[in-house]
Design a protein around this motif. Structure first.
Motif, PDB file in Angstrom:
ATOM      1  N   LEU A 203      -5.871   6.352  -2.990  1.00  0.00           N
ATOM      2  CA  LEU A 203      -5.637   5.792  -1.851  1.00  0.00           C
ATOM      3  C   LEU A 203      -4.023   5.857  -1.546  1.00  0.00           C
ATOM      4  CD1 LEU A 203      -6.710   3.908   0.584  1.00  0.00           C
ATOM      5  CD2 LEU A 203      -6.063   1.835  -0.915  1.00  0.00           C
ATOM      6  N   LYS A 204      -3.939   6.593  -0.352  1.00  0.00           N
ATOM      7  CA  LYS A 204      -2.524   6.801   0.014  1.00  0.00           C
ATOM      8  C   LYS A 204      -2.352   6.543   1.452  1.00  0.00           C
ATOM      9  CE  LYS A 204      -1.718  10.436  -3.522  1.00  0.00           C
ATOM     10  NZ  LYS A 204      -1.095  11.636  -3.939  1.00  0.00           N
ATOM     11  N   ASN A 205      -0.989   6.125   1.745  1.00  0.00           N
ATOM     12  CA  ASN A 205      -0.724   6.260   3.302  1.00  0.00           C
ATOM     13  C   ASN A 205      -1.821   5.688   4.123  1.00  0.00           C
ATOM     14  OD1 ASN A 205       1.797   7.877   2.248  1.00  0.00           O
ATOM     15  ND2 ASN A 205       0.334   9.388   2.312  1.00  0.00           N
ATOM     16  N   SER A 206      -2.322   4.617   3.631  1.00  0.00           N
ATOM     17  CA  SER A 206      -3.632   3.959   4.504  1.00  0.00           C
ATOM     18  C   SER A 206      -2.954   2.476   4.926  1.00  0.00           C
ATOM     19  CB  SER A 206      -4.701   4.205   3.693  1.00  0.00           C
ATOM     20  OG  SER A 206      -4.945   5.487   3.572  1.00  0.00           O
ATOM     21  N   ARG A 217     -11.185  -3.945  -3.928  1.00  0.00           N
ATOM     22  CA  ARG A 217     -11.415  -4.443  -5.288  1.00  0.00           C
ATOM     23  C   ARG A 217     -11.228  -3.116  -6.073  1.00  0.00           C
ATOM     24  NH1 ARG A 217     -15.670  -8.979  -5.266  1.00  0.00           N
ATOM     25  NH2 ARG A 217     -16.214  -8.399  -7.226  1.00  0.00           N
ATOM     26  N   GLN A 218     -10.419  -3.554  -7.395  1.00  0.00           N
ATOM     27  CA  GLN A 218     -10.373  -2.263  -8.069  1.00  0.00           C
ATOM     28  C   GLN A 218     -10.907  -2.642  -9.537  1.00  0.00           C
ATOM     29  OE1 GLN A 218      -9.308   0.559  -7.008  1.00  0.00           O
ATOM     30  NE2 GLN A 218      -9.118   1.507  -9.312  1.00  0.00           N
ATOM     31  N   ASN A 219     -11.942  -1.921  -9.929  1.00  0.00           N
ATOM     32  CA  ASN A 219     -12.477  -2.163 -11.154  1.00  0.00           C
ATOM     33  C   ASN A 219     -12.375  -1.096 -12.195  1.00  0.00           C
ATOM     34  OD1 ASN A 219     -14.202  -4.293  -9.889  1.00  0.00           O
ATOM     35  ND2 ASN A 219     -15.372  -2.653  -8.925  1.00  0.00           N
ATOM     36  N   THR A 220     -11.404  -0.073 -11.790  1.00  0.00           N
ATOM     37  CA  THR A 220     -10.787   0.784 -12.875  1.00  0.00           C
ATOM     38  C   THR A 220      -9.431   1.019 -12.489  1.00  0.00           C
ATOM     39  OG1 THR A 220     -12.025   2.750 -11.571  1.00  0.00           O
ATOM     40  CG2 THR A 220     -13.123   2.013 -13.454  1.00  0.00           C
ATOM     41  N   PRO A 221      -8.752   1.454 -13.470  1.00  0.00           N
ATOM     42  CA  PRO A 221      -7.320   1.723 -13.253  1.00  0.00           C
ATOM     43  C   PRO A 221      -6.975   3.149 -12.313  1.00  0.00           C
ATOM     44  CG  PRO A 221      -7.758   2.671 -15.326  1.00  0.00           C
ATOM     45  CD  PRO A 221      -8.927   1.943 -14.813  1.00  0.00           C
ATOM     46  N   PHE A 222      -6.014   2.898 -11.489  1.00  0.00           N
ATOM     47  CA  PHE A 222      -5.727   4.409 -10.661  1.00  0.00           C
ATOM     48  C   PHE A 222      -4.571   5.313 -11.755  1.00  0.00           C
ATOM     49  CE2 PHE A 222      -5.906   1.471  -6.930  1.00  0.00           C
ATOM     50  CZ  PHE A 222      -6.914   2.297  -6.074  1.00  0.00           C
ATOM     51  N   LEU A 223      -5.008   6.506 -11.547  1.00  0.00           N
ATOM     52  CA  LEU A 223      -4.342   7.365 -12.239  1.00  0.00           C
ATOM     53  C   LEU A 223      -2.938   7.503 -11.605  1.00  0.00           C
ATOM     54  CD1 LEU A 223      -6.829  10.491 -12.827  1.00  0.00           C
ATOM     55  CD2 LEU A 223      -6.246   8.289 -14.313  1.00  0.00           C
ATOM     56  N   LEU A 224      -2.027   7.822 -12.298  1.00  0.00           N
ATOM     57  CA  LEU A 224      -0.489   7.906 -12.060  1.00  0.00           C
ATOM     58  C   LEU A 224      -0.243   8.563 -10.757  1.00  0.00           C
ATOM     59  CD1 LEU A 224       2.452   7.142 -12.526  1.00  0.00           C
ATOM     60  CD2 LEU A 224       2.686   9.285 -13.915  1.00  0.00           C
ATOM     61  N   GLY A 225       0.073   8.135  -9.635  1.00  0.00           N
ATOM     62  CA  GLY A 225       0.337   8.890  -8.388  1.00  0.00           C
ATOM     63  C   GLY A 225      -0.773   8.546  -7.358  1.00  0.00           C
ATOM     64  N   ASN A 226      -1.916   8.026  -7.849  1.00  0.00           N
ATOM     65  CA  ASN A 226      -2.975   8.087  -6.808  1.00  0.00           C
ATOM     66  C   ASN A 226      -2.859   6.771  -5.936  1.00  0.00           C
ATOM     67  OD1 ASN A 226      -4.033  10.686  -7.850  1.00  0.00           O
ATOM     68  ND2 ASN A 226      -5.677   9.684  -8.912  1.00  0.00           N
ATOM     69  N   PHE A 227      -2.193   5.854  -6.003  1.00  0.00           N
ATOM     70  CA  PHE A 227      -1.877   4.606  -5.233  1.00  0.00           C
ATOM     71  C   PHE A 227      -0.727   4.673  -4.777  1.00  0.00           C
ATOM     72  CE2 PHE A 227      -1.345   0.272  -3.987  1.00  0.00           C
ATOM     73  CZ  PHE A 227      -2.493  -0.080  -3.607  1.00  0.00           C
ATOM     74  N   SER A 228      -0.369   4.978  -3.364  1.00  0.00           N
ATOM     75  CA  SER A 228       1.017   4.988  -2.813  1.00  0.00           C
ATOM     76  C   SER A 228       1.152   4.585  -1.343  1.00  0.00           C
ATOM     77  CB  SER A 228       1.791   6.305  -3.204  1.00  0.00           C
ATOM     78  OG  SER A 228       1.066   7.349  -2.732  1.00  0.00           O
ATOM     79  N   ASN A 229       2.123   4.207  -0.994  1.00  0.00           N
ATOM     80  CA  ASN A 229       2.620   4.040   0.213  1.00  0.00           C
ATOM     81  C   ASN A 229       1.420   3.267   1.413  1.00  0.00           C
ATOM     82  OD1 ASN A 229       4.506   4.192   2.362  1.00  0.00           O
ATOM     83  ND2 ASN A 229       3.696   6.139   3.078  1.00  0.00           N
ATOM     84  N   ASN A 230       0.696   2.221   0.717  1.00  0.00           N
ATOM     85  CA  ASN A 230      -0.344   1.642   1.613  1.00  0.00           C
ATOM     86  C   ASN A 230       0.176   0.300   2.040  1.00  0.00           C
ATOM     87  OD1 ASN A 230      -2.558   3.638   0.736  1.00  0.00           O
ATOM     88  ND2 ASN A 230      -2.030   2.737  -1.309  1.00  0.00           N
ATOM     89  N   GLU A 231      -0.241  -0.184   3.342  1.00  0.00           N
ATOM     90  CA  GLU A 231       0.086  -1.535   3.859  1.00  0.00           C
ATOM     91  C   GLU A 231      -1.409  -2.120   3.782  1.00  0.00           C
ATOM     92  OE1 GLU A 231       2.070  -1.300   7.633  1.00  0.00           O
ATOM     93  OE2 GLU A 231       2.243   0.866   7.477  1.00  0.00           O
ATOM     94  N   PHE A 232      -1.007  -3.546   3.173  1.00  0.00           N
ATOM     95  CA  PHE A 232      -2.187  -4.552   3.272  1.00  0.00           C
ATOM     96  C   PHE A 232      -1.810  -5.381   3.874  1.00  0.00           C
ATOM     97  CE2 PHE A 232      -3.778  -1.670  -0.271  1.00  0.00           C
ATOM     98  CZ  PHE A 232      -4.938  -1.908  -0.293  1.00  0.00           C
ATOM     99  N   TYR A 233      -2.632  -6.065   4.872  1.00  0.00           N
ATOM    100  CA  TYR A 233      -2.037  -7.299   5.612  1.00  0.00           C
ATOM    101  C   TYR A 233      -3.335  -7.986   6.539  1.00  0.00           C
ATOM    102  CZ  TYR A 233      -1.711  -4.108   9.484  1.00  0.00           C
ATOM    103  OH  TYR A 233      -2.257  -3.037  10.585  1.00  0.00           O
TER     104      TYR A 233
END
Length: 295
Positions: A203-206, A217-233
């Protein structure tokens, strides 16, 4: 008498010759006429068959063209138009061919209430500019051996939204037996839970916003670098995640929302908690060394 005899014979053979000659000419004329007539009839028949064949081809072509459905996931490898689905689209796992299905930039897909898109045993790729709107309780499900790739662009994001914001859709759900799920430059809103990762994904840039219960909802870990630059609001809660998995979200620069820790939980030995905002319900048991980062 001889002269008369010869004259008579001459006259007789002359008449015989003339009779035979005329007969030959008549036979030739008759033969030519019959051949000519037969040839014309055959030509006419051939022309008629050709015309009939052309009509059949035109009719067949017209029939095939009119029966083609540009929105049918079974027969199309690419959908690039406006489509409405009043029931769940479930592609069989043994679909032939196995080539990915692509939703192009002009794809405008709308799903009725409880009508979902289920990806099972095949790959779905969504290109920049595509828009999908969902009715109440419908979902985008990445099921057994399914693969989802959303590849938007900064100036042309992929839109996934509720058809009616007073009636939330169920969101994207990635099951643990899915093959992969990669989401980049997506705008996701109006769901009960925006994204439910049952396995590791990307999940990136979303933008994940205005979802009723959770953004993610996250049930397993993200691998390094696979979660970045997201906006949650503007979500009910931005993310539901365990303390153990929180560290896989990276630094606060990668996630500015609030994490909801439901029921507390055990913190494994030598755990590090990034400087996120945590809403904790229940008790937290520290099994070893716990380090809490600034912020």
């Amino acid at each position: 008498m001889k002269i008369r005899k010869y004259a008579f014979l001459t006259a007789f053979f002359s008449l015989l010759f003339l009779a035979c000659g005329q007969h030959d000419i008549v036979e030739k004329e008759t033969t030519y006429y019959e051949f000519s007539s037969s040839s014309n009839q055959q030509a006419g028949s051939s022309s008629s068959l050709s015309s009939s064949s052309n009509q059949m081809q035109e009719t067949s072509s017209s029939s095939v063209d009119s029966s083609v459905d540009d929105c049918d996931f079974i027969i199309n490898l690419r959908i690039d138009t406006e489509c409405f689905y009043d029931e769940t689209v479930k592609i069989p796992i043994n679909r032939i061919p196995k080539s990915p299905i692509v939703l192009g930039s002009q794809a405008r897909l709308k799903f009725a209430d409880k009508a979902s898109l289920q990806i099972m045993g095949y790959s779905l790729k969504i290109e920049p500019g595509a828009e999908l709107s969902f009715g109440e309780d419908s979902e985008l499900l990445v099921d057994a051996e399914g693969s989802l790739e959303i590849s938007g662009e900064k100036e042309s994001m992929v839109m996934l939204k509720a058809d009616d914001y007073t009636k939330p859709w169920a969101g994207i759900r990635v099951r643990s037996d899915a093959r992969s799920a990669s989401i980049e430059y997506a705008d996701l809103s109006g769901a009960k839970t925006g994204i439910n990762f049952g396995k590791d994904g990307v999940l990136k840039n979303s933008k994940v916003h205005n979802n009723f219960e959770y953004g993610m909802r996250q049930n397993t870990p993200f691998l390094l670098g696979n979660f970045s630059n997201n906006e949650f609001y503007s979500n009910g809660r931005d993310a539901l995640i365990s303390l153990e998995l929180a560290a896989t979200l990276g630094a606060p620069e990668q996630f500015s929302g609030r994490l909801h820790i439901s029921g507390g939980g055990d913190v494994p030995a030598n755990a590090v908690l990034p400087g996120f905002a945590y809403d904790v319900e229940g008790a937290i048991t520290v099994m070893g060394k716990l380090k809490i980062m600034p912020g």
